[in-house]
Enzyme design. Sequence first.
Site, short mmCIF file in Angstrom:
data_model
loop_
_atom_site.label_atom_id
_atom_site.label_comp_id
_atom_site.label_asym_id
_atom_site.label_seq_id
_atom_site.Cartn_x
_atom_site.Cartn_y
_atom_site.Cartn_z
N MET A 26 0.84 -1.20 0.00
CA MET A 26 0.00 0.00 0.00
C MET A 26 0.88 1.25 0.00
SD MET A 26 -3.45 -0.85 2.02
CE MET A 26 -2.86 -0.56 3.67
N GLY A 27 2.15 1.09 -0.33
CA GLY A 27 3.04 2.25 -0.39
C GLY A 27 3.49 2.70 0.99
N ALA A 28 3.96 3.97 1.06
CA ALA A 28 4.62 4.47 2.28
C ALA A 28 5.72 3.45 2.63
CB ALA A 28 3.64 4.70 3.41
N LEU A 29 6.54 3.19 1.65
CA LEU A 29 7.48 2.08 1.73
C LEU A 29 8.55 2.31 2.79
CD1 LEU A 29 7.95 1.36 -2.10
CD2 LEU A 29 6.32 0.32 -0.50
N HIS A 33 9.36 -3.40 3.49
CA HIS A 33 8.93 -3.63 2.10
C HIS A 33 10.15 -3.94 1.21
CE1 HIS A 33 5.57 -0.74 3.37
NE2 HIS A 33 4.92 -1.83 2.99
N GLN A 168 5.61 -11.73 7.21
CA GLN A 168 5.05 -12.44 8.37
C GLN A 168 4.51 -11.46 9.42
OE1 GLN A 168 8.30 -14.97 9.56
NE2 GLN A 168 7.61 -16.64 8.27
N SER A 206 4.13 1.07 8.01
CA SER A 206 3.80 2.39 7.46
C SER A 206 3.07 3.23 8.50
CB SER A 206 2.93 2.24 6.22
OG SER A 206 3.57 1.41 5.28
P1 AMP Z 1 1.44 -2.99 3.45
O1 AMP Z 1 2.04 -1.94 2.59
O2 AMP Z 1 1.36 -2.62 4.90
O3 AMP Z 1 0.15 -3.54 2.90
O4 AMP Z 1 2.46 -4.20 3.42
C1 AMP Z 1 2.88 -4.77 2.21
C2 AMP Z 1 3.65 -6.03 2.50
O5 AMP Z 1 4.79 -5.72 3.30
C3 AMP Z 1 2.84 -7.06 3.28
O6 AMP Z 1 3.13 -8.35 2.77
C4 AMP Z 1 3.35 -6.90 4.69
O7 AMP Z 1 3.23 -8.05 5.47
C5 AMP Z 1 4.81 -6.58 4.41
N1 AMP Z 1 5.43 -5.90 5.57
C6 AMP Z 1 5.01 -4.77 6.17
N2 AMP Z 1 5.80 -4.47 7.21
C7 AMP Z 1 6.75 -5.44 7.27
C8 AMP Z 1 7.85 -5.71 8.14
N3 AMP Z 1 8.15 -4.92 9.17
N4 AMP Z 1 8.59 -6.80 7.89
C9 AMP Z 1 8.30 -7.63 6.85
N5 AMP Z 1 7.28 -7.43 6.01
C10 AMP Z 1 6.51 -6.36 6.21
#
Ligand code: AMP
Length: 306
Positions: A26-29, A33, A168, A206
């Site tokens: 969902m960005g805000a990388l 990510h 995870q 994020s």
């Molecule tokens: P999101 O942008 O929050 O939807 O996350 C996108 C992907 O990044 C998802 O598969 C999350 O589980 C993964 N993700 C987010 N934060 C972490 C983190 N701290 N460590 C590993 N993977 C992450």
Amino acid sequence: MIVSHTISDCRSHRASLGKLAFVPTMGALHEGHMRLVEIAREHAEKVAVSIFVNPTQFGPREDFTKYPRPIEKDLEMCRAAGVDLVFNPSVEQIYPSGHSADGALTFRSEDKAGAVAPESPPAHVVIDLPQLSGVLEGRFRRGHFQGVCQVVAKLFNIVCPDVAVFGQKDYQQLRILTCMVEELNWPIQIVACPTLRDSDGLALSSRNRYLSPPERQRALAINRGLVAAQNQFAEGVRQANRLVTTAQNVIMEGASPGRVSLLIDYVAAVDAMTLRSVEMIQSPAVIAVAARVGATRLIDNVILTP
Ligand code: AMP
């Protein structure tokens, strides 16, 4: 790096990419990510990232409109990481006939003018794995995982990856999407990435950018609680309720009326495959936490393997 904003453009570029590993976001990388991108690179020559804040996975009182969207910085990070294709569609691309964000149906303007009557909602496909989606986050975020499955299914059909990488940190999401792919016979290999943490233990997210410095300090208790349970497990404790109590106590340590509020939604010990509550940990299990620190809701977990 190719940046596609439309489905047709993404599809035409994808056709020439060969074996492709995909990281939906969902960005805000952040570095979490980017770790997923590194793992993706280990599995395929080409890597695609999607950046899309999906309205259908947010509840009515959640942060869809204020969710951060620093798209230029995100693209820069993808470029620096050697990403080959970024898919960054508009909400209208993904949901041309409207969607049900915030609990209310939203239609395109021409629909509002009469092309689609408000009482004829779009015929969405619902993908649900109720046994996995009804627990933990599902009890606090109604419809969340239906929204996640809906958008990931669409993204899989647009990007057509050979491999997809998920974190995870969102353990329940990872489990649900793994089962979705198995159940629907999608020829996509799902790869899990361990949770990336800051040096102080806070899981990267994020949403951490919403935290004020005192809130961030308070949020560290979540990881401290999980580590305490993990240590107790390493010492041989197998009763789930003891591990959960330890985590809860450590998380609530130092709570006082004057301090930043931390409210636990749940601390649960569940089977790593079925996500059902466990009493004794005899096969891989997860201790999962959701807590609200001030106005920010955070989740975290540890995986325990006997
Ligand atoms: P999101 O942008 O929050 O939807 O996350 C996108 C992907 O990044 C998802 O598969 C999350 O589980 C993964 N993700 C987010 N934060 C972490 C983190 N701290 N460590 C590993 N993977 C992450």
